[in-house]
Design a protein around this motif. Sequence first.
Motif, PDB file in Angstrom:
ATOM      1  N   LEU A  83      18.507   3.962  39.354  1.00  0.00           N
ATOM      2  CA  LEU A  83      18.010   3.391  40.600  1.00  0.00           C
ATOM      3  C   LEU A  83      18.755   2.106  40.961  1.00  0.00           C
ATOM      4  N   SER A  84      19.192   1.368  39.949  1.00  0.00           N
ATOM      5  CA  SER A  84      19.975   0.160  40.208  1.00  0.00           C
ATOM      6  C   SER A  84      21.313   0.507  40.846  1.00  0.00           C
ATOM      7  N   ILE A  85      21.954   1.555  40.350  1.00  0.00           N
ATOM      8  CA  ILE A  85      23.230   2.001  40.907  1.00  0.00           C
ATOM      9  C   ILE A  85      23.060   2.453  42.351  1.00  0.00           C
ATOM     10  N   LEU A  86      21.984   3.183  42.619  1.00  0.00           N
ATOM     11  CA  LEU A  86      21.731   3.653  43.977  1.00  0.00           C
ATOM     12  C   LEU A  86      21.401   2.486  44.903  1.00  0.00           C
ATOM     13  N   HIS A  87      20.704   1.492  44.376  1.00  0.00           N
ATOM     14  CA  HIS A  87      20.368   0.323  45.183  1.00  0.00           C
ATOM     15  C   HIS A  87      21.621  -0.447  45.578  1.00  0.00           C
ATOM     16  N   GLU A  88      22.606  -0.499  44.683  1.00  0.00           N
ATOM     17  CA  GLU A  88      23.879  -1.154  44.992  1.00  0.00           C
ATOM     18  C   GLU A  88      24.596  -0.419  46.104  1.00  0.00           C
ATOM     19  N   GLU A  89      24.436   0.909  46.117  1.00  0.00           N
ATOM     20  CA  GLU A  89      25.097   1.716  47.143  1.00  0.00           C
ATOM     21  C   GLU A  89      24.535   1.411  48.521  1.00  0.00           C
ATOM     22  N   ASP A  90      23.220   1.259  48.600  1.00  0.00           N
ATOM     23  CA  ASP A  90      22.605   1.023  49.910  1.00  0.00           C
ATOM     24  C   ASP A  90      21.293   0.299  49.711  1.00  0.00           C
ATOM     25  N   SER A  91      21.323  -1.019  49.747  1.00  0.00           N
ATOM     26  CA  SER A  91      20.149  -1.809  49.443  1.00  0.00           C
ATOM     27  C   SER A  91      19.063  -1.677  50.506  1.00  0.00           C
ATOM     28  N   SER A  92      19.422  -1.093  51.647  1.00  0.00           N
ATOM     29  CA  SER A  92      18.430  -0.928  52.706  1.00  0.00           C
ATOM     30  C   SER A  92      17.791   0.451  52.705  1.00  0.00           C
ATOM     31  N   SER A  93      18.163   1.295  51.769  1.00  0.00           N
ATOM     32  CA  SER A  93      17.643   2.659  51.731  1.00  0.00           C
ATOM     33  C   SER A  93      16.143   2.660  51.486  1.00  0.00           C
ATOM     34  N   ALA A 125      44.544   0.275  39.413  1.00  0.00           N
ATOM     35  CA  ALA A 125      43.555   0.485  38.352  1.00  0.00           C
ATOM     36  C   ALA A 125      42.154   0.177  38.877  1.00  0.00           C
ATOM     37  N   LYS A 126      42.047  -0.853  39.699  1.00  0.00           N
ATOM     38  CA  LYS A 126      40.761  -1.204  40.303  1.00  0.00           C
ATOM     39  C   LYS A 126      40.292  -0.104  41.240  1.00  0.00           C
ATOM     40  N   ASP A 127      41.217   0.499  41.973  1.00  0.00           N
ATOM     41  CA  ASP A 127      40.840   1.570  42.889  1.00  0.00           C
ATOM     42  C   ASP A 127      40.360   2.801  42.130  1.00  0.00           C
ATOM     43  N   VAL A 128      40.974   3.078  40.996  1.00  0.00           N
ATOM     44  CA  VAL A 128      40.502   4.186  40.149  1.00  0.00           C
ATOM     45  C   VAL A 128      39.054   3.942  39.741  1.00  0.00           C
ATOM     46  N   GLU A 129      38.785   2.725  39.281  1.00  0.00           N
ATOM     47  CA  GLU A 129      37.429   2.365  38.853  1.00  0.00           C
ATOM     48  C   GLU A 129      36.441   2.475  40.014  1.00  0.00           C
ATOM     49  N   ARG A 130      36.849   1.984  41.199  1.00  0.00           N
ATOM     50  CA  ARG A 130      35.972   2.022  42.376  1.00  0.00           C
ATOM     51  C   ARG A 130      35.625   3.457  42.756  1.00  0.00           C
ATOM     52  N   ARG A 131      36.618   4.326  42.751  1.00  0.00           N
ATOM     53  CA  ARG A 131      36.390   5.716  43.138  1.00  0.00           C
ATOM     54  C   ARG A 131      35.537   6.457  42.112  1.00  0.00           C
ATOM     55  N   GLN A 132      35.713   6.128  40.839  1.00  0.00           N
ATOM     56  CA  GLN A 132      34.869   6.731  39.814  1.00  0.00           C
ATOM     57  C   GLN A 132      33.419   6.304  39.991  1.00  0.00           C
ATOM     58  N   GLN A 133      33.197   5.040  40.307  1.00  0.00           N
ATOM     59  CA  GLN A 133      31.842   4.547  40.527  1.00  0.00           C
ATOM     60  C   GLN A 133      31.221   5.202  41.759  1.00  0.00           C
ATOM     61  N   THR A 134      32.031   5.387  42.800  1.00  0.00           N
ATOM     62  CA  THR A 134      31.533   6.044  44.009  1.00  0.00           C
ATOM     63  C   THR A 134      31.123   7.479  43.722  1.00  0.00           C
ATOM     64  N   GLN A 135      31.948   8.179  42.944  1.00  0.00           N
ATOM     65  CA  GLN A 135      31.626   9.553  42.572  1.00  0.00           C
ATOM     66  C   GLN A 135      30.336   9.608  41.760  1.00  0.00           C
ATOM     67  N   LEU A 136      30.183   8.660  40.845  1.00  0.00           N
ATOM     68  CA  LEU A 136      28.974   8.620  40.031  1.00  0.00           C
ATOM     69  C   LEU A 136      27.749   8.364  40.895  1.00  0.00           C
ATOM     70  N   ARG A 137      27.853   7.442  41.854  1.00  0.00           N
ATOM     71  CA  ARG A 137      26.734   7.174  42.752  1.00  0.00           C
ATOM     72  C   ARG A 137      26.376   8.403  43.571  1.00  0.00           C
ATOM     73  N   ASP A 138      27.399   9.110  44.042  1.00  0.00           N
ATOM     74  CA  ASP A 138      27.152  10.323  44.821  1.00  0.00           C
ATOM     75  C   ASP A 138      26.413  11.365  43.991  1.00  0.00           C
ATOM     76  N   GLU A 139      26.803  11.492  42.737  1.00  0.00           N
ATOM     77  CA  GLU A 139      26.134  12.445  41.849  1.00  0.00           C
ATOM     78  C   GLU A 139      24.690  12.042  41.612  1.00  0.00           C
ATOM     79  N   TYR A 140      24.461  10.751  41.383  1.00  0.00           N
ATOM     80  CA  TYR A 140      23.094  10.273  41.176  1.00  0.00           C
ATOM     81  C   TYR A 140      22.257  10.439  42.442  1.00  0.00           C
TER      82      TYR A 140
END
Length: 216
Positions: free
Chosen positions: A202-212, A126-141
Amino acid sequence: MGLDKLQENAVVRIIDDEDSMRKSWRFLIEGEGWATKCYSSALRFLEEDDRSVLGCAILDVRMPDMSGIELQRVMMLQKNGLPIIFVSGHGDIDMAVQALKDGAMDFLPKPVSADRLLAAIEKAVAKDVERRQQTQLRDEYRHVFDTLTAREKMVAKKVARGLLNKQIADELQISEKTVQVHRGAVCRKLGVKSAVGVASILSILHEEDSSSEDIR
């Protein structure tokens, strides 16, 4: 999400150097409706596993060549977020605490009850489902954010900070009217209606890569 739905596309990876243990766990887990894939070593897992497949990993701690703890660290370096469940008769409290701090879902001592292991698997998948959904959302953003012009990105970052149009205009040395135009374009492209929506993306994107450099 219901158990049947979780099991539909998930694979439980079993990583243990003992053949008898792999067979025992496989029999138990498949008997409850999960698909499994077994690996006799951490190195084989790293070489052969398809990380794009939903699921979790059950790791023994003590294995030749590479221990389960070492495998966890390699997975962290590879940014492989597959949830990990440790099941071992050789762990201690300090080891378990560190493994959990490093992101393991559970650390179960052998012998572990079937119910406890199966509950841990369901929670991990269930955690992996949530993680992958968040990753997909970040990619879309990320894709949408990259459609902004350089000036729109600058305005977006300042909008996310809660600055008013006049303050943004002063900082960027442009007219307030120009800020309004850029702000409208930012909200339209990002599909939001307020500064709160811009800040959230922008917060979601910052979590993805704080050095961007784009979203600092």
